[in-house]
Scaffold this active site. Structure first.
Site, PDB file in Angstrom:
ATOM      1  N   ARG A   3       0.821  -1.189   0.000  1.00 55.73           N
ATOM      2  CA  ARG A   3       0.000   0.000   0.000  1.00 55.73           C
ATOM      3  C   ARG A   3       0.860   1.246   0.000  1.00 55.73           C
ATOM      4  O   ARG A   3       1.906   1.273   0.636  1.00 55.73           O
ATOM      5  CB  ARG A   3      -0.898   0.057   1.236  1.00 55.73           C
ATOM      6  CG  ARG A   3      -2.009  -0.973   1.249  1.00 55.73           C
ATOM      7  CD  ARG A   3      -1.556  -2.217   1.874  1.00 55.73           C
ATOM      8  NE  ARG A   3      -2.668  -3.168   1.974  1.00 55.73           N
ATOM      9  CZ  ARG A   3      -2.496  -4.420   2.302  1.00 55.73           C
ATOM     10  NH1 ARG A   3      -1.299  -4.898   2.548  1.00 55.73           N
ATOM     11  NH2 ARG A   3      -3.522  -5.231   2.384  1.00 55.73           N
ATOM     12  N   GLY A  53      -9.348  -8.588   5.943  1.00 51.99           N
ATOM     13  CA  GLY A  53      -8.413  -7.525   5.611  1.00 51.99           C
ATOM     14  C   GLY A  53      -7.072  -8.073   5.171  1.00 51.99           C
ATOM     15  O   GLY A  53      -6.949  -9.235   4.788  1.00 51.99           O
ATOM     16  N   CYS A  54      -6.055  -7.248   5.244  1.00 61.86           N
ATOM     17  CA  CYS A  54      -4.718  -7.633   4.805  1.00 61.86           C
ATOM     18  C   CYS A  54      -4.261  -8.919   5.486  1.00 61.86           C
ATOM     19  O   CYS A  54      -4.280  -9.030   6.706  1.00 61.86           O
ATOM     20  CB  CYS A  54      -3.744  -6.506   5.127  1.00 61.86           C
ATOM     21  SG  CYS A  54      -2.014  -6.919   4.812  1.00 61.86           S
ATOM     22  N   PHE A  55      -3.843  -9.879   4.682  1.00 59.12           N
ATOM     23  CA  PHE A  55      -3.452 -11.162   5.273  1.00 59.12           C
ATOM     24  C   PHE A  55      -2.145 -11.096   6.037  1.00 59.12           C
ATOM     25  O   PHE A  55      -1.836 -11.999   6.798  1.00 59.12           O
ATOM     26  CB  PHE A  55      -3.427 -12.291   4.242  1.00 59.12           C
ATOM     27  CG  PHE A  55      -2.789 -11.995   2.902  1.00 59.12           C
ATOM     28  CD1 PHE A  55      -1.722 -11.142   2.757  1.00 59.12           C
ATOM     29  CD2 PHE A  55      -3.290 -12.618   1.753  1.00 59.12           C
ATOM     30  CE1 PHE A  55      -1.133 -10.905   1.520  1.00 59.12           C
ATOM     31  CE2 PHE A  55      -2.712 -12.391   0.510  1.00 59.12           C
ATOM     32  CZ  PHE A  55      -1.625 -11.523   0.394  1.00 59.12           C
ATOM     33  N   TRP A  56      -1.372 -10.030   5.892  1.00 61.10           N
ATOM     34  CA  TRP A  56      -0.146  -9.917   6.676  1.00 61.10           C
ATOM     35  C   TRP A  56      -0.466  -9.895   8.167  1.00 61.10           C
ATOM     36  O   TRP A  56       0.146 -10.615   8.961  1.00 61.10           O
ATOM     37  CB  TRP A  56       0.604  -8.640   6.322  1.00 61.10           C
ATOM     38  CG  TRP A  56       1.146  -8.570   4.931  1.00 61.10           C
ATOM     39  CD1 TRP A  56       1.279  -9.589   4.045  1.00 61.10           C
ATOM     40  CD2 TRP A  56       1.624  -7.388   4.279  1.00 61.10           C
ATOM     41  NE1 TRP A  56       1.820  -9.114   2.861  1.00 61.10           N
ATOM     42  CE2 TRP A  56       2.043  -7.782   2.986  1.00 61.10           C
ATOM     43  CE3 TRP A  56       1.740  -6.055   4.650  1.00 61.10           C
ATOM     44  CZ2 TRP A  56       2.567  -6.864   2.060  1.00 61.10           C
ATOM     45  CZ3 TRP A  56       2.262  -5.143   3.732  1.00 61.10           C
ATOM     46  CH2 TRP A  56       2.676  -5.546   2.458  1.00 61.10           C
TER      47      TRP A  56
END
Length: 219
Positions: A3, A53-56
């Protein structure tokens, strides 16, 4: 996913911290009740597939849960042919960024994983977004691996809705579809990139919130 940092901090940061309750306050877990129903424990490892949301950050939280044997970042809800970073980023594939959690039911139950998921891993009241990221690939969704998981997840969503522990309705969907691992550079991103601005700003507070809110589960 990758991002733009300036957009993340300027557009998303204030919204994240301004929301009342829920996962908006990244430094604390939302106190929620234990699920009234659970999947029967087995001797063999089991699988849970969750999107939020963001898989991180999702991956980072669940990698710190006792009883979790492995966590894989990936895509769920679309087809194998479209399960790539570039294609999912177009928001046209029906994929959600997701994680596949392999866990030992003798140490942690499915309902306990769902409690972590709703309390601290993401905000289940945000529709098709997780601040600072927006789009259907960031939706809140559970991909039950069998009818029993589906029943337990549905019952827990109803239970949490009835208790009004969140300031807005839960929008988490129960979906079907396969899971496809993401590219290698997305795997264990939190551990391999501890100084990445996104990790520092969004995901380290989330992991800290899990450890503070669930000390008996944290490793």
């Amino acid at each position: 996913m990758i991002r733009p940092l300036i957009a993340t901090l300027a557009a998303g940061g204030l919204a994240w911290f301004a929301l009342a309750g829920g996962m908006a306050q990244a430094e604390r877990a939302v106190p929620i009740p234990v699920a009234a129903h659970d999947v029967s424990r087995t001797a063999k490892p089991q699988v849970a597939v969750l999107a939020g949301g963001c898989f991180w950050g999702m991956e980072a939280v669940f990698e710190h849960v006792k009883g979790v044997k492995s966590v894989t970042a990936g895509y769920a809800g679309g087809t194998r042919d479209t399960a790539t970073y570039d294609q999912v980023s177009t928001e046209t594939t029906n994929h959600a960024e997701a994680i596949r959690v392999v866990y030992d039911p003798a140490q942690v139950s499915y309902a306990t994983l769902l409690r972590v998921y709703f309390s601290v891993a993401h905000d289940p009241t945000q529709l098709n977004r997780q601040t600072p990221d927006s789009g259907t690939s960031y939706r809140s969704a559970i991909f039950p691996q069998n009818p029993v998981q589906r029943a337990v997840a549905a019952a827990y969503i109803a239970q949490l809705g009835a208790t009004h522990v969140f300031p807005a309705p839960i929008v988490t969907r129960l979906e079907t579809g396969g899971f496809f691992p993401a590219e290698d550079y997305h795997q264990h991103f939190f551990d391999r990139n501890p100084t990445h601005p996104y990790i520092v700003h969004w995901d380290k507070p989330k992991v800290a919130a899990f450890k503070a809110g669930f000390p008996a589960l944290a490793r």
